[in-house]
Design a protein around this motif. Structure first.
Motif, PDB file in Angstrom:
ATOM      1  N   VAL A   1      40.255  56.745  60.783  1.00 28.80           N
ATOM      2  CA  VAL A   1      41.451  55.913  60.582  1.00 28.80           C
ATOM      3  C   VAL A   1      41.085  54.437  60.729  1.00 28.80           C
ATOM      4  CG1 VAL A   1      43.683  55.302  61.581  1.00 28.80           C
ATOM      5  CG2 VAL A   1      43.034  57.697  61.369  1.00 28.80           C
ATOM      6  N   VAL A   2      41.580  53.611  59.840  1.00 32.53           N
ATOM      7  CA  VAL A   2      41.349  52.169  59.919  1.00 32.53           C
ATOM      8  C   VAL A   2      42.604  51.503  60.490  1.00 32.53           C
ATOM      9  CG1 VAL A   2      41.050  50.063  58.558  1.00 32.53           C
ATOM     10  CG2 VAL A   2      39.688  52.106  58.023  1.00 32.53           C
ATOM     11  N   ALA A   3      42.443  50.807  61.623  1.00 38.10           N
ATOM     12  CA  ALA A   3      43.578  50.096  62.207  1.00 38.10           C
ATOM     13  C   ALA A   3      43.653  48.695  61.623  1.00 38.10           C
ATOM     14  CB  ALA A   3      43.431  50.017  63.719  1.00 38.10           C
ATOM     15  N   ILE A   4      44.808  48.343  61.095  1.00 35.95           N
ATOM     16  CA  ILE A   4      45.065  46.972  60.631  1.00 35.95           C
ATOM     17  C   ILE A   4      45.820  46.263  61.762  1.00 35.95           C
ATOM     18  CG2 ILE A   4      46.196  45.538  58.892  1.00 35.95           C
ATOM     19  CD1 ILE A   4      46.032  47.994  56.972  1.00 35.95           C
ATOM     20  N   GLY A   5      45.182  45.274  62.336  1.00 38.73           N
ATOM     21  CA  GLY A   5      45.753  44.608  63.523  1.00 38.73           C
ATOM     22  C   GLY A   5      47.032  43.866  63.206  1.00 38.73           C
ATOM     23  N   GLU A   6      48.064  44.081  64.004  1.00 38.02           N
ATOM     24  CA  GLU A   6      49.394  43.529  63.697  1.00 38.02           C
ATOM     25  C   GLU A   6      49.742  42.279  64.495  1.00 38.02           C
ATOM     26  OE1 GLU A   6      52.277  46.536  64.889  1.00 38.02           O
ATOM     27  OE2 GLU A   6      52.149  45.920  66.981  1.00 38.02           O
ATOM     28  N   ARG A   7      48.839  41.872  65.400  1.00 37.87           N
ATOM     29  CA  ARG A   7      49.258  40.861  66.377  1.00 37.87           C
ATOM     30  C   ARG A   7      49.377  39.445  65.830  1.00 37.87           C
ATOM     31  NH1 ARG A   7      49.230  42.265  71.749  1.00 37.87           N
ATOM     32  NH2 ARG A   7      48.813  40.112  72.308  1.00 37.87           N
ATOM     33  N   ILE A   8      48.666  39.147  64.717  1.00 31.65           N
ATOM     34  CA  ILE A   8      48.821  37.791  64.166  1.00 31.65           C
ATOM     35  C   ILE A   8      50.011  37.809  63.211  1.00 31.65           C
ATOM     36  CG2 ILE A   8      47.709  35.884  62.931  1.00 31.65           C
ATOM     37  CD1 ILE A   8      45.038  36.872  64.031  1.00 31.65           C
ATOM     38  N   ASN A   9      51.181  37.776  63.819  1.00 29.08           N
ATOM     39  CA  ASN A   9      52.459  37.800  63.109  1.00 29.08           C
ATOM     40  C   ASN A   9      53.507  37.259  64.081  1.00 29.08           C
ATOM     41  OD1 ASN A   9      54.973  38.460  62.024  1.00 29.08           O
ATOM     42  ND2 ASN A   9      54.216  40.341  61.087  1.00 29.08           N
ATOM     43  N   PRO A  10      54.082  36.099  63.773  1.00 28.39           N
ATOM     44  CA  PRO A  10      54.952  35.437  64.749  1.00 28.39           C
ATOM     45  C   PRO A  10      56.337  36.071  64.934  1.00 28.39           C
ATOM     46  CG  PRO A  10      54.833  34.162  62.731  1.00 28.39           C
ATOM     47  CD  PRO A  10      53.888  35.308  62.560  1.00 28.39           C
ATOM     48  N   THR A  11      56.710  37.034  64.064  1.00 23.75           N
ATOM     49  CA  THR A  11      58.046  37.632  64.219  1.00 23.75           C
ATOM     50  C   THR A  11      58.124  38.372  65.551  1.00 23.75           C
ATOM     51  OG1 THR A  11      58.099  37.922  61.827  1.00 23.75           O
ATOM     52  CG2 THR A  11      59.787  39.074  63.092  1.00 23.75           C
ATOM     53  N   GLY A  12      58.980  37.900  66.438  1.00 22.30           N
ATOM     54  CA  GLY A  12      59.131  38.517  67.749  1.00 22.30           C
ATOM     55  C   GLY A  12      58.018  38.165  68.732  1.00 22.30           C
ATOM     56  N   ARG A  13      57.124  37.226  68.357  1.00 22.62           N
ATOM     57  CA  ARG A  13      56.063  36.798  69.287  1.00 22.62           C
ATOM     58  C   ARG A  13      56.164  35.280  69.447  1.00 22.62           C
ATOM     59  NH1 ARG A  13      53.223  40.660  66.323  1.00 22.62           N
ATOM     60  NH2 ARG A  13      52.498  42.422  67.577  1.00 22.62           N
ATOM     61  N   SER A  14      56.915  34.843  70.449  1.00 24.86           N
ATOM     62  CA  SER A  14      57.213  33.412  70.544  1.00 24.86           C
ATOM     63  C   SER A  14      55.978  32.577  70.893  1.00 24.86           C
ATOM     64  CB  SER A  14      58.342  33.174  71.541  1.00 24.86           C
ATOM     65  OG  SER A  14      58.019  33.759  72.776  1.00 24.86           O
ATOM     66  N   LYS A  15      55.051  33.149  71.688  1.00 25.45           N
ATOM     67  CA  LYS A  15      53.839  32.375  72.034  1.00 25.45           C
ATOM     68  C   LYS A  15      53.012  32.067  70.794  1.00 25.45           C
ATOM     69  CE  LYS A  15      52.877  33.670  76.809  1.00 25.45           C
ATOM     70  NZ  LYS A  15      52.077  34.563  77.645  1.00 25.45           N
ATOM     71  N   LEU A  16      52.857  33.091  69.951  1.00 20.45           N
ATOM     72  CA  LEU A  16      52.089  32.894  68.727  1.00 20.45           C
ATOM     73  C   LEU A  16      52.824  31.926  67.799  1.00 20.45           C
ATOM     74  CD1 LEU A  16      49.591  33.804  66.971  1.00 20.45           C
ATOM     75  CD2 LEU A  16      51.199  35.341  65.847  1.00 20.45           C
ATOM     76  N   ALA A  17      54.147  32.065  67.728  1.00 23.03           N
ATOM     77  CA  ALA A  17      54.944  31.170  66.890  1.00 23.03           C
ATOM     78  C   ALA A  17      54.723  29.717  67.330  1.00 23.03           C
ATOM     79  CB  ALA A  17      56.424  31.544  66.953  1.00 23.03           C
TER      80      ALA A  17
ATOM     81  N   VAL B   1      51.873  34.236  58.903  1.00 23.17           N
ATOM     82  CA  VAL B   1      52.137  32.970  59.592  1.00 23.17           C
ATOM     83  C   VAL B   1      53.547  32.454  59.285  1.00 23.17           C
ATOM     84  CG1 VAL B   1      49.723  32.325  59.769  1.00 23.17           C
ATOM     85  CG2 VAL B   1      51.005  31.663  57.729  1.00 23.17           C
ATOM     86  N   GLY B   2      54.461  33.381  59.065  1.00 24.54           N
ATOM     87  CA  GLY B   2      55.831  33.001  58.720  1.00 24.54           C
ATOM     88  C   GLY B   2      56.603  32.420  59.896  1.00 24.54           C
ATOM     89  N   VAL B   3      56.413  31.126  60.151  1.00 25.77           N
ATOM     90  CA  VAL B   3      57.176  30.443  61.196  1.00 25.77           C
ATOM     91  C   VAL B   3      58.219  29.591  60.506  1.00 25.77           C
ATOM     92  CG1 VAL B   3      56.980  29.087  63.312  1.00 25.77           C
ATOM     93  CG2 VAL B   3      54.949  30.141  62.352  1.00 25.77           C
TER      94      VAL B   3
END
Lengths: 215, 285
Positions: free
Chosen positions: B20-36, B66-68
């Motif tokens: 299984v190939v995991a596509i990392g989801e963490r670089i997405n600002p929706t619901g992640r205010s620190k990243l935003a 990077v949808g901020v």
């Protein structure tokens, strides 16, 4: 009295199979429909909302409670129509998902909870252009318009829709509230000029109640 | 059927015969205010750290969204791609609902990117597929269209079929289309898990393509979400999910992915599982 408390309990616990019989008995005993709805069903939903906020119950339980109330209302409605009487609504809400976005689950959940709180809600669907929000709010004489947006690309449409409503003849007569994963309080209220933002369905109900000056 | 995605240095193969190939989801600002906030302020060190964390946790592809609100998303996409490339040669999945942002990213991306996403909406097909054909990328295709997000299996199959046909007209091979049959919250609809699982199985059996899914929607509104996501992931993988968009920096998620590989006979002597365990619990050595 016992029977009426049982109605409240049935809504509270989401006992869909029992509610119709209980409501029918209450009506047969001569209880006013308005009393059943306002004093028992809506009261029960207030408790449900509070328990959801306190994380004591979860979304499916909240939905079951709301659907139980609707099953009860289905028993009352024909009677109201026959007598020509209407139960007073807290207000009229128009709800839709902004242009370019097809998400409906969160919006529909919010609608269910608003209806259960005693609002008259009109679901105008998904992918709704700004002009349609204005048109529907005008046509239905809405007190409140609710926008749902789940995509960050929906931001310009949230902005455009809020502006379209505020710049229309409706102006500040209509309160605008926003919700959905893509919108924050800062964006909705700070940048777009909406009247409020709600993080979930229960927060939406509270906001709507505040707008119409109850609760 | 295999889908190949690459950077200029590294190639990843997604397939039913592959781990299984995991596509990392963490670089997405929706619901992640620190990243935003980091993205808004151009703090790319934060983004780079997120990239490295995910690679360390076994992600073979990194999602980049990077949808901020209020930002110039196209410029931000380009800057983020450069910043991430500085720290890792992991292939990337460019994720935006705005085709112009995807275009800007693809213009600077070196290798064969994964584009997220197209769907059955006529406008989307027209905007995104030509880009996929031009840059020779792979693409995630969501089974939704102008009528909305279907809950039933036949509509999902029909939309997938339509997308394959439209893609074929532009010379995009079927193996470069990764279907996302969309899993919605079971809290709001107790049949949505079954609908997603049946869709995965039927799309695999009929088209043989790779499939992805954002697996964390499923648990929205229910308690103890992590366990729900893990169980759903495992069941979905059995039914044909080959490259979930997920967060393996959460140990239980990583463990679930590795164990499905092991149970499918894709982890020789359980070495991948054991080394991931050691990596995650170094104090136990």
């Amino acid at each position: 009295m016992e029977n009426l408390e049982a109605i409240k309990e049935a809504v509270n616990k989401g006992k869909r199979k029992e509610i119709a019989g209980l409501v029918q008995t209450a009506l047969d005993n001569g209880t006013e429909p308005k009393v059943i709805i306002n004093n028992y069903m809506i009261e029960a939903m207030k408790e449900v909302g509070a328990r959801f906020e306190a994380k004591k119950i979860f979304v499916p339980e909240m939905m079951m409670a709301a659907l139980t109330m609707q099953t009860g209302l289905d028993v009352i409605k024909p009677l109201l129509e026959k007598s020509g009487k209407n139960v007073e609504k807290l207000g009229i809400v128009v709800m839709g998902t902004v242009f370019g976005d097809l998400h409906d689950i969160g919006k529909n959940l919010a609608i269910l909870m608003l209806e259960s709180a005693g609002f008259e809600v009109h679901n105008i669907g998904e992918n709704v252009p700004a002009a349609t929000f204005v048109e529907k709010a005008t046509e239905l004489n809405a007190d409140i318009v609710g926008l749902s947006s789940l995509l960050t690309t929906g931001d310009p449409h949230v902005k455009e829709t809020v502006a379209a409503i505020k710049n229309s003849p409706l102006g500040d007569k209509v309160k605008v509230m926003c919700g959905g994963a893509a919108v924050t309080e800062k964006f909705a209220v700070g940048e777009c000029g909406a009247d409020g933002h709600a993080v979930d369905a229960i927060a939406g109900v509270k906001l709507a109640q505040k707008f119409v000056g109850v609760g | 059927m295999q889908t190949k995605i690459s950077s200029d240095k590294k190639e990843v193969i997604i397939g039913h015969d592959q781990p299984v190939v995991a596509i990392g989801e963490r670089i997405n600002p929706t619901g992640r205010s620190k990243l935003a906030n980091a993205l808004e302020q151009g703090d790319f060190a934060y983004v780079q750290n997120e990239a490295l964390k995910q690679v360390k946790a076994g992600c073979q592809v990194l999602g980049i969204n990077v949808g901020v609100s209020g930002a110039d998303e196209a410029a931000l996409m380009v800057d983020t791609l450069h910043a991430v490339r500085e720290v890792t040669d992991t292939p990337l999945c460019l994720d935006s609902a705005n085709p112009k942002v995807l275009q800007a990213g693809l213009e600077v991306y070196k290798g064969k990117a994964l584009v997220n996403s197209v769907n059955g909406e006529d406008a989307k097909l027209k905007e995104v597929l030509p880009m996929v054909a031009h840059y020779k990328t792979a693409v995630v295709a969501l089974t939704m269209d102008d009528k909305g997000i279907p809950t039933d299996v036949p509509t999902r199959l029909a939309i997938a079929d339509k997308i394959f046909n439209e893609a074929a007209k532009l010379g995009i091979p079927t193996e470069d289309i990764i279907i996302d049959p969309l899993a919605m919250s079971v809290a709001a609809d107790d049949q949505s898990g079954l609908g997603a699982l049946d869709s995965l199985a039927q799309i695999r059996d009929r088209f043989g393509v790779n499939q992805t899914i954002g697996a964390s929607n499923i648990s929205f509104g229910l308690p103890a979400r992590r366990a729900i996501n893990c169980v759903f992931l495992a069941m979905a993988i059995v039914n044909g999910l080959t490259c979930p968009i997920t967060d393996p920096t959460v140990w239980e998620i990583r463990q679930t992915l590795l164990l499905t590989d092991l149970f499918h006979g894709k982890d020789s002597f359980a070495m991948n599982y054991i080394s991931a365990y050691r990596d995650n619990f170094p104090q136990d050595e």
